[in-house]
Design an enzyme around this catalytic site. Structure first.
Site, PDB file in Angstrom:
ATOM      1  N   GLU A  34      14.879  -7.707   1.289  1.00 52.00           N
ATOM      2  CA  GLU A  34      13.970  -8.855   1.458  1.00 52.00           C
ATOM      3  C   GLU A  34      14.516  -9.799   2.515  1.00 52.00           C
ATOM      4  O   GLU A  34      15.717 -10.102   2.525  1.00 52.00           O
ATOM      5  CB  GLU A  34      13.839  -9.566   0.113  1.00 52.00           C
ATOM      6  N   ASP A 174       5.383  -5.380   6.199  1.00 50.87           N
ATOM      7  CA  ASP A 174       4.128  -5.260   5.458  1.00 50.87           C
ATOM      8  C   ASP A 174       3.128  -4.375   6.196  1.00 50.87           C
ATOM      9  O   ASP A 174       2.539  -3.449   5.623  1.00 50.87           O
ATOM     10  CB  ASP A 174       3.505  -6.641   5.227  1.00 50.87           C
TER      11      ASP A 174
HETATM   12  C1  GLA Z   1       6.685 -11.385   4.035  1.00 49.21           C
HETATM   13  C2  GLA Z   1       6.656 -10.947   5.503  1.00 49.21           C
HETATM   14  C3  GLA Z   1       7.541  -9.716   5.722  1.00 49.21           C
HETATM   15  C4  GLA Z   1       8.934  -9.905   5.147  1.00 49.21           C
HETATM   16  C5  GLA Z   1       8.858 -10.454   3.707  1.00 49.21           C
HETATM   17  C6  GLA Z   1      10.220 -10.826   3.182  1.00 49.21           C
HETATM   18  O1  GLA Z   1       6.083 -10.424   3.233  1.00 49.21           O
HETATM   19  O2  GLA Z   1       5.344 -10.660   5.916  1.00 49.21           O
HETATM   20  O3  GLA Z   1       7.592  -9.402   7.104  1.00 49.21           O
HETATM   21  O4  GLA Z   1       9.704 -10.731   5.972  1.00 49.21           O
HETATM   22  O5  GLA Z   1       8.021 -11.598   3.619  1.00 49.21           O
HETATM   23  O6  GLA Z   1      11.022  -9.710   3.055  1.00 49.21           O
END
Ligand code: GLA
Length: 387
Positions: A34, A174
């Protein structure tokens, strides 16, 4: 699971014509890694069996019409001048992605489209409803225009859309997993070169998502702030080791040697990222070997680091994971996604899922007075286009 026929019927009822394609993109849940993606690091997400579908039909002019069933709102814009919408936040994902697809083909006049969006991904709870919308829109729009955009390129242009049209400086995780996820597998993604490796999920384990029901407050500004703090850490460490171009390049030994030169808050942010990268690689190896006990221990360490060093947890999320950790049959549990509210993810022995759901629900209710939504998820495939 969203019924695709129902989406097609909705399209026909709204536009008085049949759709030509339907693109369905899943939500995602991240198992480990994360706040590492924008530091060129490693992530281990899965696509889940909840999705956003876009039914679409090409137009003969260069106008895009778009209706979202979730908000019961419509918007339209010309392909010749795509701007941000000041009034419809959801439309900025549509506008941003179509703008990005168009930019890939500067010498082609793409056709406008009638689009209808429907989804069963809960909004604003950290399961990437926005990435699913972006990728479903991009996939439908490219199919209508007979383009051949790879999953990686689609993910990158959707990420750009989010930066420019939604103002969130997100990483690539994501959009990447939503575009390229594989059924029954997590993907270990190297966010620097975007190589990825599917890692099978053992069949005896279930993914349980617990939604705290607390909207992610101030998430865009706090997220962008974390990103800036990581960049600051990287720049300071570069003074000692010029080869460092991202926190990905920083080792635990580097932190031990130079960490004291960083302000305490910046050092804590860097400590999270450096150790989280190591946990993600170790976790992928453990999962590959079917070692869920080790994997669960790493999830727990990840949550503690996100809570104490990265400071993106909340009372609600801490309550959910503490409850999960104490239930027999739960290997591990942590907050998932950006944090600041939203969801936790737990890996649970399939045979223990029912008592797990009951125990976590009861504990959360008695601590907070709120009932968490609990989703038992399957690792699903990335975006699908049905012509
Ligand atoms: C969000 C962002 C991702 C990532 C997460 C944390 O989902 O869109 O790119 O940075 O937070 O891991």
């Amino acid at each position: 699971m969203l019924n695709r026929n129902a989406v097609e019927e909705r399209f026909a009822a709204y536009y008085h014509a049949d759709s030509e394609v339907i693109a369905c993109a899943p939500g995602r849940v991240n198992l480990l890694g994360e706040h590492t993606d924008y530091n060129d690091g490693f992530v281990l997400p899965v696509a889940i069996d909840r999705s956003t579908c876009v039914a679409a039909r090409a137009r003969t002019d260069r106008i895009v019409h778009c209706y979202t069933a979730q908000f019961d709102q419509a918007d339209s814009f010309p392909l010749d001048a795509i701007e941000r919408s000041a009034t419809l936040p959801w439309s900025n994902y549509v506008r941003g992605v179509i703008n990005g697809v168009q930019a890939l083909y500067p010498h082609r006049l793409l056709r406008g489209a009638d689009l209808l969006i429907d989804s069963d991904i809960p909004l604003g709870s950290g399961l990437s409803s926005s990435a699913a919308l972006e990728i479903a829109i991009g996939a439908a729009f490219q199919a209508l225009n007979h383009l051949r955009i790879t999953g990686t390129t689609l993910a990158l242009l959707a990420q750009q859309a989010e930066h420019i049209f939604a103002g969130v400086q997100c990483g690539i995780m994501d959009q990447f997993i939503v575009a390229l996820g594989q059924a029954d597998h997590a993907l270990l993604i190297d966010c620097r070169d975007r190589h990825y490796k599917p890692v099978p999920l053992p069949s005896q384990v279930s993914i349980v998502v617990s939604d705290s029901g607390v909207e992610r407050t101030l998430s865009a500004s706090a997220y962008n702030q974390r990103r800036a703090e990581c960049a600051a850490a990287m720049r300071s460490l570069q003074a000692h080791r010029p080869a460092i171009t991202a926190l990905r390049d920083v080792t635990v030994a580097d932190l031990d040697q130079y960490g004291a030169t960083l302000p305490p808050l910046i050092r804590a942010r860097a400590r999270h990222v450096v150790h989280e990268n190591a946990r993600t690689l170790a976790g992928a190896a453990a999962l590959q070997a079917g070692d869920l006990v080790t994997f669960g221990t790493l999830m727990r360490a990840s949550h503690i680091s996100l809570r104490d060093d990265y400071q993106v947890s909340s009372d609600a999320l801490d309550t959910l994971v503490a409850a999960a950790w104490s239930v027999p049959g739960c290997y591990g549990s942590r907050l998932t996604g950006a944090g600041f509210g939203g969801c936790t993810v737990s890996l649970v022995q399939t045979a223990a899922v029912e008592p797990f759901v009951t125990a976590v629900t009861q504990a959360y209710q008695s601590h907070t007075g709120r009932t968490p939504a609990m989703y038992v998820c399957r690792a699903a495939a990335g975006v699908q286009i049905i012509v």
